[in-house]
Structures are given as structure tokens and as C-alpha cells.
Design a protein around this motif. Sequence first.
Motif, PDB file in Angstrom:
ATOM      1  N   UNK A  25       0.864  -1.183   0.000  1.00  0.00           N
ATOM      2  CA  UNK A  25       0.000   0.000   0.000  1.00  0.00           C
ATOM      3  C   UNK A  25       0.898   1.229   0.000  1.00  0.00           C
ATOM      4  N   UNK A  26       0.555   2.197  -0.854  1.00  0.00           N
ATOM      5  CA  UNK A  26       1.344   3.428  -0.993  1.00  0.00           C
ATOM      6  C   UNK A  26       0.469   4.626  -0.669  1.00  0.00           C
ATOM      7  N   UNK A  77       2.185   8.213   5.633  1.00  0.00           N
ATOM      8  CA  UNK A  77       2.522   6.823   5.977  1.00  0.00           C
ATOM      9  C   UNK A  77       1.508   6.158   6.901  1.00  0.00           C
ATOM     10  N   UNK A  78       0.898   6.948   7.806  1.00  0.00           N
ATOM     11  CA  UNK A  78      -0.076   6.361   8.743  1.00  0.00           C
ATOM     12  C   UNK A  78      -1.299   5.816   8.001  1.00  0.00           C
ATOM     13  N   UNK A  79      -1.715   6.504   6.943  1.00  0.00           N
ATOM     14  CA  UNK A  79      -2.878   6.041   6.171  1.00  0.00           C
ATOM     15  C   UNK A  79      -2.557   4.734   5.453  1.00  0.00           C
ATOM     16  N   UNK A  80      -1.377   4.667   4.847  1.00  0.00           N
ATOM     17  CA  UNK A  80      -0.974   3.434   4.163  1.00  0.00           C
ATOM     18  C   UNK A  80      -0.840   2.287   5.156  1.00  0.00           C
ATOM     19  N   UNK A 139       5.693   5.356   0.912  1.00  0.00           N
ATOM     20  CA  UNK A 139       5.190   6.715   0.715  1.00  0.00           C
ATOM     21  C   UNK A 139       5.504   7.215  -0.702  1.00  0.00           C
ATOM     22  N   UNK A 140       6.252   6.439  -1.458  1.00  0.00           N
ATOM     23  CA  UNK A 140       6.670   6.852  -2.800  1.00  0.00           C
ATOM     24  C   UNK A 140       6.329   5.763  -3.813  1.00  0.00           C
ATOM     25  N   UNK A 141       5.556   6.129  -4.828  1.00  0.00           N
ATOM     26  CA  UNK A 141       5.099   5.157  -5.829  1.00  0.00           C
ATOM     27  C   UNK A 141       6.262   4.545  -6.597  1.00  0.00           C
ATOM     28  N   UNK A 142       7.188   5.370  -7.047  1.00  0.00           N
ATOM     29  CA  UNK A 142       8.291   4.842  -7.871  1.00  0.00           C
ATOM     30  C   UNK A 142       9.193   3.897  -7.068  1.00  0.00           C
TER      31      UNK A 142
END
Length: 341
Positions: A34-35, A39-42, A56-59
Motif C-alpha cells: 500500500x502506498x 505513511x499512517x494512512x498506508x 510513501x513513494x510510488x516509484x
Amino acid sequence: MSKKMRFAIIGAGVIAPLHARAIVSHPEAELAAVVDAVPEKAAKIAEEFGAAHVYTDTRQMLQECDVDVVCICVPSGGHRDATVAAAEAGKHVLCEKPLGITKADMDEMIEACRSHGVKLATVFQKRTTPHALLTKKAINEGKLGKLVLGDAYLKYYRSPEYYKSAGWRGTWAIDGGGALMNQGVHGIDIIRWMMGEVDSVFAYTAPLIHDIEVEDTAVAVLKYKNGAFGVIQGTTSVNPGQEPRFEIHGEHGTIIYGDSGFKVWKTVDGDAAPLVSEGSAEGADDPNAISSDGHYILIDDLIQAVREDREPLISGEEARKSVDLILAIYESSRTGKEIKL
């Protein structure tokens, strides 16, 4: 059995749990990552649904994590960047509606997936309901004869708090529009799917109630390429929100249905309305009150499309048609002119 297909969800907002629930309940899928920029939401989604990785980073996720499919659940204005990045990394894409918010965005997304040999599927779960499928079948079988009118009444309510809950809501730059582009796009997809391509549109749109830059109320008159006419009404200003309603009239019959079932099923051959279990007017007032059943069907379809190397049920090319229609409605409202598609 083939190994399970590994999924990542990009964007841990309101819609992400529907994707997560559908993934973990599918025997051929697992949620790997999960991204989210927060960070707490993921981490919350990952913990609830058993994903091993949080980013926190898609790439970074695309480089480090072994996934097959990416679910794009970021705000609409971020769909292009996330989809193109996933395609370039060789990942199949399931994108939430709307596909994109500009023609250029959608062109780029479709081309990126095509050129990198990955599937691009889109979430329009209202197409998977029994009422929609039975209505479409009746039209295809000619039960209504020549189509005359096709109307979609999409009268939702969203509170001022809803628009304040995230800075992107109700903005042109990231939401891409208002009641039509965000809430009404599902119903606009349905009526266009039922009735066929649209030839031209004339429309009024405005924010009549909410303090937002996009529309909370819209009315459009459509001329379909088959000669039929239609009306689309889309709002987030009607309080309380009403059950979405679709009305299809032809020379030989009428079908009217909403989320809770068929209201009218009358044809000259005397068919009774098919018996299907009734649903509910989900999401009319509360975006959290939406079932994950449709997401499961579309996730299953994408898994099988990958395994069988075929087009998904709702491809990028198919999904863009509803957005192209909404963009034409906005252009008509802005210019005061009838717009040809």
C-alpha cells in the motif's frame, strides 16, 4: 493453479478499502503493498488487510516490490502520473474512475499501457449490477425496439464537510470537476453504455449551494448518434440525496431502474420484470456506503484478462468515453453552445 497475482494499492483514501477487501477475498489475488504520501494512512490499510509492505513513494514501490497489478486510488488528477509510472514498470493497472480529467491525460495513459504491453482496466462497478446487465441485454435483444429517450438522474448530496475533508475536492486542477466528474461519472458511463455514442450536448452547470470552484448542479440535454434524445441531471446539492435513476424508453417498451431495483419493465411482448435481489441507494448521501462487490467482479475480470491475454471488461478506450462526454458538457456550459462530440 497459477501463482496468486500480487496487487499494490496506490492511494489510501476512502476508496482504497473497497479494492483491498476485493483483493484479499479473491482466491487468485493477494495484497502485497500500500502506498500513500501519509505513511499512517498506508499503514492502516496494510495492517487491516495484511499487506506486508508500506511505501510513501510510488516509484520506490514499483522498483522494490514484486507486484503484478497496481490499483490507482489517488485523487483523479493524479491518475495519469501513477498509471504511466506503473506501465513503465511493466505493471497492469486497475484505475478508479474517472480514467483521467483531460483528453491529454487519457491519451498518455492509454498509450503508455499499450506501448509497454500491460492491461489498463477501469472501475465502473455500476455496470456489474444485475439491473444494469439485464437492461443492457434487453436493449441488445431489441426488446425496446428503436430507442427514443435515455435519461440519467444522478442527484447526490455531499455536505460542506465532505468538500473540506480534503483540499483536492471540488477543484478543477485535481478533482477535474464536480458533481459530474466525481459522483455522476458512474451514471454517465451507464447511460452512454446503454444508449450508445453521443452526437452532441447542450448543458448548464454551476455551484449553486457549495462554496467550490466546480459544479454541484448540472443539467445536460443529449442527442445520441442513433437519433434518440436524453437528459442527464447530476448534483451534490440535492438534500437528501436521491437514488440514482435510469430511464430507457423505446418504441416497444420502457425500462426504469435504480440501485434498489426495477421501477418499470414494460414491453409489447409482455415480459415481466426479471426477479433479482434488491439493492440499496448506496452512496447517495454517504460515499462510505458503497459495496465492494463490483470491485471484486472487476478485479476478477482483470486477473482473467491478464491470464487469457484479452482486453478487460472496461478498457481505457471504453472508460474515456464518459469523461469525453463530461468535458463536452463543461465546454457547453462555459460557451453557451451545443457541443458536438
